[in-house]
Design a protein around this motif. Structure first.
Motif, PDB file in Angstrom:
ATOM      1  N   ALA A   1      -3.827 -11.080  -3.242  1.00  0.00           N
ATOM      2  CA  ALA A   1      -3.125  -9.796  -3.308  1.00  0.00           C
ATOM      3  C   ALA A   1      -1.617  -9.939  -3.142  1.00  0.00           C
ATOM      4  O   ALA A   1      -0.913  -8.931  -3.055  1.00  0.00           O
ATOM      5  N   LEU A   2      -1.109 -11.171  -3.126  1.00  0.00           N
ATOM      6  CA  LEU A   2       0.326 -11.379  -2.919  1.00  0.00           C
ATOM      7  C   LEU A   2       1.161 -10.682  -3.990  1.00  0.00           C
ATOM      8  O   LEU A   2       2.144  -9.997  -3.682  1.00  0.00           O
ATOM      9  N   ASP A   3       0.779 -10.847  -5.250  1.00  0.00           N
ATOM     10  CA  ASP A   3       1.571 -10.253  -6.337  1.00  0.00           C
ATOM     11  C   ASP A   3       1.574  -8.729  -6.258  1.00  0.00           C
ATOM     12  O   ASP A   3       2.598  -8.086  -6.507  1.00  0.00           O
ATOM     13  N   LEU A   4       0.451  -8.144  -5.882  1.00  0.00           N
ATOM     14  CA  LEU A   4       0.383  -6.688  -5.751  1.00  0.00           C
ATOM     15  C   LEU A   4       1.211  -6.218  -4.559  1.00  0.00           C
ATOM     16  O   LEU A   4       1.904  -5.187  -4.635  1.00  0.00           O
ATOM     17  N   ALA A   5       1.168  -6.982  -3.460  1.00  0.00           N
ATOM     18  CA  ALA A   5       1.973  -6.628  -2.290  1.00  0.00           C
ATOM     19  C   ALA A   5       3.460  -6.703  -2.614  1.00  0.00           C
ATOM     20  O   ALA A   5       4.250  -5.855  -2.184  1.00  0.00           O
ATOM     21  N   ARG A   6       3.868  -7.709  -3.363  1.00  0.00           N
ATOM     22  CA  ARG A   6       5.276  -7.811  -3.764  1.00  0.00           C
ATOM     23  C   ARG A   6       5.688  -6.643  -4.656  1.00  0.00           C
ATOM     24  O   ARG A   6       6.788  -6.105  -4.523  1.00  0.00           O
ATOM     25  N   ALA A   7       4.803  -6.251  -5.568  1.00  0.00           N
ATOM     26  CA  ALA A   7       5.132  -5.148  -6.468  1.00  0.00           C
ATOM     27  C   ALA A   7       5.337  -3.849  -5.695  1.00  0.00           C
ATOM     28  O   ALA A   7       6.235  -3.062  -6.003  1.00  0.00           O
TER      29      ALA A   7
ATOM     30  N   VAL B   1     -10.185   8.719  -6.579  1.00  0.00           N
ATOM     31  CA  VAL B   1     -10.541   7.842  -5.466  1.00  0.00           C
ATOM     32  C   VAL B   1      -9.339   7.018  -5.016  1.00  0.00           C
ATOM     33  O   VAL B   1      -9.069   6.864  -3.820  1.00  0.00           O
ATOM     34  N   VAL B   2      -8.587   6.499  -5.985  1.00  0.00           N
ATOM     35  CA  VAL B   2      -7.542   5.534  -5.685  1.00  0.00           C
ATOM     36  C   VAL B   2      -6.331   6.175  -5.028  1.00  0.00           C
ATOM     37  O   VAL B   2      -5.767   5.624  -4.075  1.00  0.00           O
ATOM     38  N   ILE B   3      -5.903   7.356  -5.509  1.00  0.00           N
ATOM     39  CA  ILE B   3      -4.670   7.943  -4.973  1.00  0.00           C
ATOM     40  C   ILE B   3      -4.813   8.300  -3.493  1.00  0.00           C
ATOM     41  O   ILE B   3      -3.915   7.993  -2.694  1.00  0.00           O
TER      42      ILE B   3
ATOM     43  N   ALA C   1       4.514   0.728 -10.140  1.00  0.00           N
ATOM     44  CA  ALA C   1       5.907   0.967 -10.509  1.00  0.00           C
ATOM     45  C   ALA C   1       6.486   1.929  -9.490  1.00  0.00           C
ATOM     46  O   ALA C   1       6.181   3.127  -9.500  1.00  0.00           O
ATOM     47  N   ILE C   2       7.299   1.408  -8.570  1.00  0.00           N
ATOM     48  CA  ILE C   2       7.832   2.231  -7.492  1.00  0.00           C
ATOM     49  C   ILE C   2       8.656   3.361  -8.089  1.00  0.00           C
ATOM     50  O   ILE C   2       9.670   3.133  -8.741  1.00  0.00           O
ATOM     51  N   SER C   3       8.198   4.586  -7.870  1.00  0.00           N
ATOM     52  CA  SER C   3       8.858   5.742  -8.479  1.00  0.00           C
ATOM     53  C   SER C   3       8.613   6.951  -7.590  1.00  0.00           C
ATOM     54  O   SER C   3       8.546   6.835  -6.365  1.00  0.00           O
ATOM     55  N   GLY C   4       8.461   8.121  -8.221  1.00  0.00           N
ATOM     56  CA  GLY C   4       8.355   9.355  -7.458  1.00  0.00           C
ATOM     57  C   GLY C   4       7.168   9.392  -6.510  1.00  0.00           C
ATOM     58  O   GLY C   4       7.288   9.882  -5.374  1.00  0.00           O
ATOM     59  N   LEU C   5       5.989   8.899  -6.947  1.00  0.00           N
ATOM     60  CA  LEU C   5       4.805   8.928  -6.097  1.00  0.00           C
ATOM     61  C   LEU C   5       5.045   8.148  -4.809  1.00  0.00           C
ATOM     62  O   LEU C   5       4.764   8.634  -3.705  1.00  0.00           O
ATOM     63  N   HIS C   6       5.587   6.930  -4.945  1.00  0.00           N
ATOM     64  CA  HIS C   6       5.780   6.058  -3.790  1.00  0.00           C
ATOM     65  C   HIS C   6       6.847   6.606  -2.850  1.00  0.00           C
ATOM     66  O   HIS C   6       6.642   6.700  -1.628  1.00  0.00           O
ATOM     67  N   VAL C   7       7.996   6.962  -3.412  1.00  0.00           N
ATOM     68  CA  VAL C   7       9.076   7.505  -2.582  1.00  0.00           C
ATOM     69  C   VAL C   7       8.633   8.808  -1.926  1.00  0.00           C
ATOM     70  O   VAL C   7       8.921   9.066  -0.750  1.00  0.00           O
ATOM     71  N   GLY C   8       7.902   9.646  -2.691  1.00  0.00           N
ATOM     72  CA  GLY C   8       7.423  10.902  -2.125  1.00  0.00           C
ATOM     73  C   GLY C   8       6.448  10.692  -0.978  1.00  0.00           C
ATOM     74  O   GLY C   8       6.498  11.396   0.041  1.00  0.00           O
ATOM     75  N   LEU C   9       5.534   9.704  -1.118  1.00  0.00           N
ATOM     76  CA  LEU C   9       4.587   9.420  -0.044  1.00  0.00           C
ATOM     77  C   LEU C   9       5.299   8.974   1.220  1.00  0.00           C
ATOM     78  O   LEU C   9       5.006   9.458   2.322  1.00  0.00           O
TER      79      LEU C   9
ATOM     80  N   SER D   1      -1.416   2.469 -13.940  1.00  0.00           N
ATOM     81  CA  SER D   1      -0.177   1.692 -14.042  1.00  0.00           C
ATOM     82  C   SER D   1       0.909   2.256 -13.143  1.00  0.00           C
ATOM     83  O   SER D   1       1.796   1.516 -12.679  1.00  0.00           O
ATOM     84  N   HIS D   2       0.861   3.565 -12.910  1.00  0.00           N
ATOM     85  CA  HIS D   2       1.891   4.200 -12.087  1.00  0.00           C
ATOM     86  C   HIS D   2       1.875   3.704 -10.650  1.00  0.00           C
ATOM     87  O   HIS D   2       2.873   3.844  -9.926  1.00  0.00           O
ATOM     88  N   LEU D   3       0.771   3.094 -10.215  1.00  0.00           N
ATOM     89  CA  LEU D   3       0.675   2.650  -8.829  1.00  0.00           C
ATOM     90  C   LEU D   3       1.584   1.470  -8.522  1.00  0.00           C
ATOM     91  O   LEU D   3       2.006   1.291  -7.378  1.00  0.00           O
TER      92      LEU D   3
END
Length: 756
Positions: A204-210, A400-402, A237-245, A233-235
């Motif tokens: 999971a290193l590559d996913l953790a880095r992303a 489920v994922v979000i 790419a650091i964008s509105g979802l991530h910053v908003g969370l 794919s949106h998961l």
């Protein structure tokens, strides 16, 4: 007053958006005097359309200024290939591949290049890092890319990302004296290296880095395919979802902690303290992502929301969303060229629409699947537009994922912060295990239901109709019109009009320095060669050929012919086979092309003219020569044959080479196109499949003069983009070039007049 405010915002948003889109999708940049005259006319208007028109002109003027500055800074085509020494900084985490680095290099003020350069550094043992200052000798290239129906528009991407050139490094040395880089560059680099140590060899290193520092370099094509099929794919790419969370979590956490102290609440109300905590967290996370363009847009959206909440006034969500949209346009009007901008705002708009007070009242257990279904409806038209398909699996997976992601992301960031502060790495390892379970679940979902990725490339009118239908379906205020909304989706299901019997559609694709030709009849498709592919690099089969076939509505390739096994012709064949079913594959070692193979598809005749005895021929001269005839019109595809094979063809069929259109042998090399062969074809059009300003110098000027000397018009895919022609549909075949569809970011081209 509220109605006036709402109408003003709506006028501003729609007007500015139309102005921005009008400039970006126009074939030419409007001259400033035209906008000035338009502004004077609008100011003279006293009736209602004044303000929408004014906002439209403001949006157009602002976009014109941005676009003009960027285009003026572009490296000129006449200086393509020039060596220039430039001092600048690496502005992002560099991508390392087996034989090269790739990075964004931003020139310092006063240098010969002004702007960002997409730079490659081959065979270098230098350890590159974000924020480093270098003096590089660059071999400059003007922004250029393949232009082909269905393919990724590389020139548009370079333009939207603010690149003024691409280049590769010839020599480089660190700057002798340079100011320290912005603090976030070194922080990201150190944290990225630390993650590599803490999670060494963890899957999971590559996913953790992303998710932590926006380093997606480790995600391969298989990972992206899983994300595409599952609609997730949106998961990564650091964008509105991530910053908003992150901002939302710290808002509630900060407010809750602040409320524990009465003294603190007397100094500053807890809601405002929470807003400050959320904003600080959003800024910190954006810094971890390198303040990339998506995170900048997310920060703008959060700033608008935070200001609305700080004011203490009750503000409608629609007002906040429209203000955020206007803020993004003001910050960077070129953002509308990217899919992420539209998908982010459409997702939020869909949530606002279906979560309005008139849509409330449903139980919690029903709201989540209802919201996911609404997102599928709301985002499908945009997804079809940008990605030539939509995931029907996405609503189920995201439901489920979000929610799981909303827990995993803060847990991951908190565990990284703990490890960074010198604490235990055990929480980080536990978070990585959870990420790995999530990744495996996505892989299982993608493998279990791959057919739930719907590939479709509808026309512009069908997409507009579907977008309007989505609004009718989702709007609570328009419930009586939902049947009409369903009807608006029907054009997406309409089959494409097929070709008439006896007609062939031929495309010589812009695959760079290589060859791929697609011939379609009413019910069949033939692909002659699949373009080049290079290990770890460009694959024309995946990037050009398959997207063209999909946008043309092709579901399977009836025959894939590889003219000869050279990489610039055969490299993309595996990708074509993976992208679409191939019924018959003609290649060396299997069924081979040989004279006198003939067949007829829907009234279109195909005939192999060469080689007559395949064992006698080697290398380029073994290339398959195919003639396509429809309605008395002929097309000759010659592969890479050279003078010897050309002589054999003339001797075997002196009158059989006559063709209105010839795909010229060997990309226009001097080893082919002998005068006798050129004269024997009596061609009206000579088409060269060659890369723009390629290192071989194809097509050679002498060869071009030879074809022109017989009365043929010459055109190269490197100059014109993909070339399309329809045989058997008229008195003369009419040629179309992809670059004739002009865009302001694209090098223009005009076909020469057809031969009378």
């Amino acid at each position: 007053m509220e109605r006036t405010s709402r109408g003003g915002l709506l006028s501003a948003g729609l007007g500015a958006s139309l102005g921005v889109l009008g400039v970006l999708w126009s074939p030419l940049l409007l001259p400033w005097p035209v906008l000035a005259v338009g502004l004077l006319i609008v100011l003279a208007i006293r009736s209602w359309p004044r303000w929408p028109l004014l906002w439209c002109l403001l949006g157009a003027s602002w976009t014109l200024w941005h676009a003009s500055n960027l285009l003026d800074a572009r490296w000129p085509a006449e200086r393509h290939g020039e060596d220039v020494t430039v001092q600048g900084r690496i502005a992002e985490l560099p991508l390392q591949r087996a034989d090269h680095w790739r990075f964004r290099f931003e020139a310092l003020p006063g240098e010969a290049v002004q702007g960002a350069v997409r730079t490659s550094w081959y065979f270098s043992d230098v350890a590159l890092a974000s924020g480093q200052c270098w003096v590089l000798q660059l071999r400059m290239r003007t922004p250029r890319g393949a232009v082909s129906p269905g393919a990724f528009d590389y020139e548009r991407w370079l333009f939207a990302e603010g690149y003024v050139a691409s280049a590769y490094v010839r020599e480089g040395r660190p700057c002798a004296e340079a100011a320290p880089p912005p603090w976030w560059h070194s922080m990201r680099q150190h944290l990225d290296a630390a993650l590599g140590r803490w999670l060494e060899d963890h899957p999971a290193l590559d996913l953790a880095r992303a998710l932590t520092v926006a380093n997606r370099n480790g995600l391969d094509e298989a990972d992206w395919r899983v994300l595409r099929v599952t609609g997730t794919s949106h998961l990564v790419a650091i964008s509105g979802l991530h910053v908003g969370l992150v901002a939302g979590l710290f808002l509630f956490l900060g407010r809750w902690l602040w409320q524990r102290s009465a003294w603190l609440c007397r100094q500053l109300p807890a809601p405002r303290a929470g807003l400050l905590a959320g904003t600080a967290a959003a800024l910190a996370y954006a810094a971890l992502a390198g303040f990339s363009v998506p995170t900048q847009r997310a920060l703008l959206m959060w700033a608008v929301v935070a200001l609305a909440l700080w004011s203490g006034h009750r503000t409608r969500a629609w007002h906040v969303l429209m203000l955020a949209w206007l803020a993004v346009l003001a910050f960077d009007p070129l953002a509308v060229l990217g899919a992420g901008t539209w998908l982010s705002f459409l997702a939020v708009a869909t949530i606002v629409l279906v979560s309005s007070e008139r849509a409330g009242g449903a139980a919690v257990w029903w709201r989540i699947p209802r919201l996911q279904a609404a997102l599928l409806v709301g985002l499908t038209p945009a997804t079809l537009l940008f990605f030539d398909g939509a995931s029907l699996l996405a609503p189920v997976v995201n439901a489920v994922v979000i929610p799981a992601f909303a827990v995993l992301l803060p847990l991951l960031l908190a565990s990284v912060a703990l490890a960074w502060a010198g604490g235990s790495t055990l929480p980080l390892t536990a978070a990585a295990h959870l990420l790995e379970w999530l990744r495996k679940g996505l892989i299982l979902a993608a493998e279990s239901a791959p057919m739930l990725w719907l590939e479709a490339v509808p026309g512009a009118l069908s997409l507009l109709c579907a977008a309007w239908g989505a609004f009718l379906l989702l709007s609570p205020q328009l419930q009586p019109l939902r049947l009409l909304g369903l009807i608006c989706w029907l054009p997406l299901l309409w089959p494409r009009p097929g070709l008439a019997p006896g007609v062939a559609e031929v495309a010589v694709l812009d695959v760079g320095q290589g060859l791929s030709v697609v011939v379609r009849t009413r019910e069949h498709t033939l692909v002659y060669d699949a373009g080049p592919a290079w290990p770890g690099g460009f694959d024309a089969g995946e990037a050009i050929v398959v997207p063209y076939l999909r946008q043309a509505g092709v579901r399977a390739v009836d025959r894939l012919i590889i003219s000869h096994p050279h990489r610039d012709h055969a490299g993309g064949a595996p990708a074509v086979g993976q992208g679409l079913p191939v019924v018959e594959h003609w290649e060396e070692g299997g069924t081979v092309c040989r004279h006198p193979q003939r067949w007829d598809w829907n009234g279109v005749a195909f005939e192999v003219l060469h080689p007559r005895q395949p064992a006698r021929w080697q290398g380029n001269n073994r290339s398959c020569v195919l003639r396509v005839s429809a309605g008395g019109q002929r097309l000759l595809i010659t592969g890479d044959i050279e003078a010897t094979a050309e002589h054999a063809l003339r001797a075997a069929a002196p009158d059989g080479l006559r063709s209105q259109i010839v795909v010229v042998p060997h990309h226009g090399s001097r080893t082919s196109s002998t005068p006798a062969f050129v004269a024997a074809t009596q061609a009206d059009w000579a088409l060269f499949s060659a890369g723009w300003r390629n290192r071989h110098g194809h097509p050679h000027p002498e060869v071009q003069r030879r074809w022109k000397g017989t009365g043929a018009q010459t055109v190269s895919t490197g100059d014109a983009g993909s070339l399309e022609v329809r045989l058997g549909a008229g008195s003369k075949p009419a040629l179309r070039a992809a670059r004739e569809q002009r865009r302001i970011w694209r090098a223009a081209f005009r076909l020469p007049a057809a031969v009378d």
